[in-house]
Design an enzyme around this catalytic site. Structure first.
Site, short mmCIF file in Angstrom:
data_model
loop_
_atom_site.label_atom_id
_atom_site.label_comp_id
_atom_site.label_asym_id
_atom_site.label_seq_id
_atom_site.Cartn_x
_atom_site.Cartn_y
_atom_site.Cartn_z
N TYR A 29 5.65 -22.62 -10.96
CA TYR A 29 6.94 -23.29 -11.00
C TYR A 29 6.79 -24.77 -10.72
O TYR A 29 5.71 -25.23 -10.33
CB TYR A 29 7.92 -22.65 -10.00
CG TYR A 29 7.67 -22.98 -8.54
CD1 TYR A 29 6.58 -22.46 -7.85
CD2 TYR A 29 8.54 -23.82 -7.84
CE1 TYR A 29 6.37 -22.75 -6.50
CE2 TYR A 29 8.34 -24.11 -6.49
CZ TYR A 29 7.25 -23.59 -5.84
OH TYR A 29 7.04 -23.88 -4.51
N LYS A 39 0.71 -24.29 -8.03
CA LYS A 39 2.10 -24.14 -7.59
C LYS A 39 2.61 -22.79 -8.07
O LYS A 39 3.37 -22.69 -9.04
CB LYS A 39 2.96 -25.31 -8.10
CG LYS A 39 4.23 -25.50 -7.29
CD LYS A 39 4.83 -26.87 -7.51
CE LYS A 39 6.21 -27.03 -6.90
NZ LYS A 39 6.29 -26.88 -5.46
N GLU A 66 -0.69 -28.73 5.62
CA GLU A 66 0.57 -29.13 4.99
C GLU A 66 1.66 -28.22 5.53
O GLU A 66 1.39 -27.26 6.24
CB GLU A 66 0.49 -29.03 3.46
CG GLU A 66 0.30 -27.62 2.94
CD GLU A 66 0.34 -27.52 1.41
OE1 GLU A 66 0.94 -28.39 0.75
OE2 GLU A 66 -0.22 -26.53 0.89
N LEU A 124 -1.13 -28.13 -1.78
CA LEU A 124 -0.54 -28.44 -3.08
C LEU A 124 -0.65 -29.95 -3.30
O LEU A 124 -0.32 -30.73 -2.39
CB LEU A 124 0.94 -28.04 -3.08
CG LEU A 124 1.59 -28.22 -4.46
CD1 LEU A 124 1.22 -27.07 -5.38
CD2 LEU A 124 3.09 -28.37 -4.36
N1 PDD Z 1 7.81 -27.53 -2.52
N2 PDD Z 1 3.30 -28.32 -0.34
C1 PDD Z 1 3.96 -27.19 -0.59
C2 PDD Z 1 3.40 -25.90 -0.10
C3 PDD Z 1 5.18 -27.23 -1.32
O1 PDD Z 1 5.84 -26.09 -1.59
C4 PDD Z 1 5.69 -28.49 -1.76
C5 PDD Z 1 6.97 -28.63 -2.52
C6 PDD Z 1 4.96 -29.65 -1.46
C7 PDD Z 1 5.41 -31.02 -1.88
O2 PDD Z 1 5.18 -31.23 -3.27
P1 PDD Z 1 6.10 -32.23 -4.11
O3 PDD Z 1 6.05 -33.53 -3.42
O4 PDD Z 1 5.46 -32.26 -5.45
O5 PDD Z 1 7.50 -31.67 -4.12
C8 PDD Z 1 3.76 -29.52 -0.75
C9 PDD Z 1 8.97 -27.49 -3.39
C10 PDD Z 1 9.90 -28.65 -3.21
C11 PDD Z 1 9.64 -26.13 -3.27
O6 PDD Z 1 8.90 -25.16 -3.19
O7 PDD Z 1 10.87 -26.05 -3.33
#
Ligand code: PDD
Length: 283
Positions: free
Chosen positions: A36, A145, A177, A201
């Site tokens: 996703y 992801k 993270e 991620l």
């Molecule tokens: N999550 N690490 C994890 C485990 C995440 O699920 C996310 C983002 C990030 C940050 O990535 P980015 O800056 O590309 O949004 C880091 C999204 C927002 C979610 O699962 O809703």
């Protein structure tokens, strides 16, 4: 709550959310077999679109799936779903589709399931948030992801039950993270963030914060962060597409810094907001 009449995209069709249905044999439902993206939209335009689509391609390659749509097709779909609403988020999900039976091995000749919707972004708590630390119980391919988010769900729920907004994961003595965000810490005046490897991620917001730091003379190191460094940090931030750059003011019940968003966060947040404004103005 998401409006049930919201127009969403499912496998080539635009239809109201309450009419968008997938098979119970869908591998997303049976195995969490899919990937996703979450893309923020400002001024009616997707933020860092090329970067999100590149990560999507990497995630798909990581689970041995083809990119189902061209960049142009994604772009057209997004503008159709955004419908002129200024600020919101795009959620898109691709699964390996529905086979004819439940079998772990990939089915042959099955079309992927492609689903996309646009929903509101929750307001960002700029006064800072509380977080907890938890052991990382996820699999070893955290750079993908994947929709398979059970570990993240359990960790986030633990945080919520402890009156916090995020759970920061650690493994082998290193902080990695958040359950839904990347991590930045300020230690001895140096901004640290864990390197992009399989443990985290590769966050699009993380990359932007790194880019902003480098462009503005903020000393930054991308290296492993000890759990002790996290605990004694002057500032702790979490980054994500939906929470932007979020200051953590309390960790496991202990105050971070002075217990309020720190001066470097104030500077970084202003620089981050400038980037959003550039997109809004179409620059
Ligand atoms: N999550 N690490 C994890 C485990 C995440 O699920 C996310 C983002 C990030 C940050 O990535 P980015 O800056 O590309 O949004 C880091 C999204 C927002 C979610 O699962 O809703």
């Amino acid at each position: 709550m998401v409006n049930q009449d919201l127009i969403v995209y499912l496998n080539g069709e635009y239809l109201p959310l309450n009419q968008a249905k997938v098979s119970v044999l869908d591998r997303g439902f049976l195995f969490g077999d899919g990937v996703y993206e979450v893309i923020p939209v400002y001024g009616g335009k997707p933020f860092r679109l090329a970067e999100h689509l590149e990560r999507l391609s990497n995630s798909l390659a990581g689970i041995r799936m083809e990119q189902p749509l061209s960049t142009e097709a994604w772009g057209e779909m997004f503008s159709r779903l955004i419908q002129g609403v200024e600020d919101q988020q795009i959620y898109l999900q691709i699964t390996r589709g529905a086979g004819t039976k439940r079998d772990h091995a990939f089915p042959k000749g099955v079309a992927p399931t492609v689903f996309t919707m646009c929903t509101a972004i929750a307001p960002i708590p700029a006064s800072g948030v509380k977080a907890i630390t938890v052991p990382d119980i996820r699999w070893q391919w955290c750079h993908i992801k994947a929709i398979t988010l059970l570990a993240n769900v359990l960790q986030k729920q633990q945080a919520v039950e402890e009156g916090c907004v995020e759970a920061i994961m650690h493994r082998d003595g290193f902080a990695l993270e958040g359950a839904t965000s990347n991590l930045f810490v300020l230690v001895n005046g140096i901004l640290l963030t864990p390197p992009k490897d399989n443990d985290i991620l590769p966050g699009i917001t993380r990359d932007l914060v790194v880019e902003i730091a480098q462009a503005n003379g903020i000393v930054l190191e991308q290296r492993k962060v000890l759990l002790e460094e996290l605990r004694s940090a002057e500032e702790v931030w979490l980054t994500s597409s939906t929470r932007e750059v979020l200051p953590v003011i309390e960790l496991d019940g202990q105050q971070i810094g002075k217990g309020q968003p720190g001066p470097l966060w104030i500077r970084m947040n202003a620089l981050y907001q400038e980037r959003k404004e550039l997109l809004r103005k179409g620059l």
